[in-house]
Design an enzyme around this catalytic site. Structure first.
Site, mmCIF file in Angstrom:
data_model
loop_
_atom_site.group_PDB
_atom_site.id
_atom_site.type_symbol
_atom_site.label_atom_id
_atom_site.label_comp_id
_atom_site.label_asym_id
_atom_site.label_seq_id
_atom_site.Cartn_x
_atom_site.Cartn_y
_atom_site.Cartn_z
ATOM 1 N N HIS A 210 -9.146 -3.762 -1.677
ATOM 2 C CA HIS A 210 -8.110 -3.009 -0.954
ATOM 3 C C HIS A 210 -8.466 -1.518 -0.936
ATOM 4 O O HIS A 210 -8.416 -0.875 0.118
ATOM 5 C CB HIS A 210 -6.752 -3.246 -1.629
ATOM 6 C CG HIS A 210 -5.618 -2.482 -1.032
ATOM 7 N ND1 HIS A 210 -4.497 -3.084 -0.497
ATOM 8 C CD2 HIS A 210 -5.410 -1.140 -0.890
ATOM 9 C CE1 HIS A 210 -3.672 -2.154 -0.038
ATOM 10 N NE2 HIS A 210 -4.195 -0.968 -0.273
ATOM 11 N N GLU A 211 -8.847 -0.979 -2.087
ATOM 12 C CA GLU A 211 -9.174 0.462 -2.159
ATOM 13 C C GLU A 211 -10.429 0.774 -1.347
ATOM 14 O O GLU A 211 -10.472 1.773 -0.631
ATOM 15 C CB GLU A 211 -9.338 0.916 -3.609
ATOM 16 C CG GLU A 211 -8.075 0.823 -4.464
ATOM 17 C CD GLU A 211 -6.826 1.329 -3.768
ATOM 18 O OE1 GLU A 211 -6.891 2.371 -3.082
ATOM 19 O OE2 GLU A 211 -5.778 0.675 -3.865
ATOM 20 N N CYS B 213 0.861 -1.180 0.000
ATOM 21 C CA CYS B 213 0.000 0.000 0.000
ATOM 22 C C CYS B 213 0.896 1.227 0.000
ATOM 23 O O CYS B 213 1.918 1.250 0.704
ATOM 24 C CB CYS B 213 -0.879 -0.026 1.250
ATOM 25 S SG CYS B 213 -1.944 1.409 1.406
ATOM 26 N N HIS C 41 -10.049 1.242 2.320
ATOM 27 C CA HIS C 41 -9.538 2.543 2.781
ATOM 28 C C HIS C 41 -10.684 3.463 3.220
ATOM 29 O O HIS C 41 -10.496 4.318 4.077
ATOM 30 C CB HIS C 41 -8.732 3.239 1.674
ATOM 31 C CG HIS C 41 -7.306 2.774 1.565
ATOM 32 N ND1 HIS C 41 -6.407 2.928 2.592
ATOM 33 C CD2 HIS C 41 -6.623 2.184 0.558
ATOM 34 C CE1 HIS C 41 -5.218 2.452 2.212
ATOM 35 N NE2 HIS C 41 -5.323 1.986 0.979
HETATM 36 NI NI NI Z 1 -3.683 1.070 0.004
#
Ligand code: NI
Length: 190
Positions: free
Chosen positions: A160-161, A116, A164
């Protein structure tokens, strides 16, 4: 243009903030931010391995919170390459308010683990993800609502995004007792 130094890391408490829904139509400011995020991803991936550039650590995805902005906006740029590393295609998204509307039971994980732009240190271990996700979003690049069905690597990047937006980082999912423990019902992605 965004530089690696503009991206906040996991020592910054803002990375754990929850991101807010973005009102549509998209403001000129938010659109410009998305374009800059994509510019970063493109430029960062154009840097060759032996040339390394501290201003452009390579990434395939970026969420607005990584710039300290708690909005549900993320950019994704994944190139498809052949055996000789020639680019044969790309997946490029500028997503606003994306959400997972359905997912497979089957899981998958990246064999090499995840990274990341906001995580400086290495965190080894398998990150379990859904093998397939269906995501709805407003795509600023196409200027319309889209439904994305993603599998494998693409599905991992989207999860993953989207993580966030809730302040979750990839290593939160790693088994702390045994980072490389076999994950039942999961496909390994190279
Ligand atoms: Ni990330």
């Amino acid at each position: 243009m965004i530089r690696y130094g503009n991206i906040i890391d996991d020592k910054d408490p803002r990375i754990r903030e929850k991101s807010e829904e973005v009102p549509l139509p998209l403001s000129a400011e938010d659109r410009a931010m998305l374009e800059e995020m994509l510019e970063y991803l493109e430029a960062s991936q154009a840097v060759s391995d032996d040339e390394e550039n501290e201003d452009l650590r390579p990434g395939v995805g970026m969420a607005a919170i990584q710039l300290g902005i708690p909005k549900k906006i993320c950019a994704v740029l994944i190139y498809e390459t052949d055996e000789d590393q020639n680019v044969t295609g790309e997946t490029r998204y500028g997503l606003v308010n994306p959400k997972i509307v359905s997912h497979s039971e089957k899981l998958c994980y990246l064999k090499a683990g995840e990274g990341c732009l906001s995580v400086r240190e290495e965190h080894e271990g398998y990150v379990p993800r859904y093998q397939k996700v269906t995501v709805t979003a407003y795509d600023a690049l196409q200027d319309c609502e889209v439904t994305i069905v993603a599998r494998g690597y693409h599905a991992i990047v989207l999860q993953h995004e989207l993580d966030h937006f809730s302040g979750t980082l990839f290593y939160d999912h790693i088994n702390p007792e045994d980072p490389f423990a076999e994950i039942p019902n999961a496909a390994e992605i190279e």
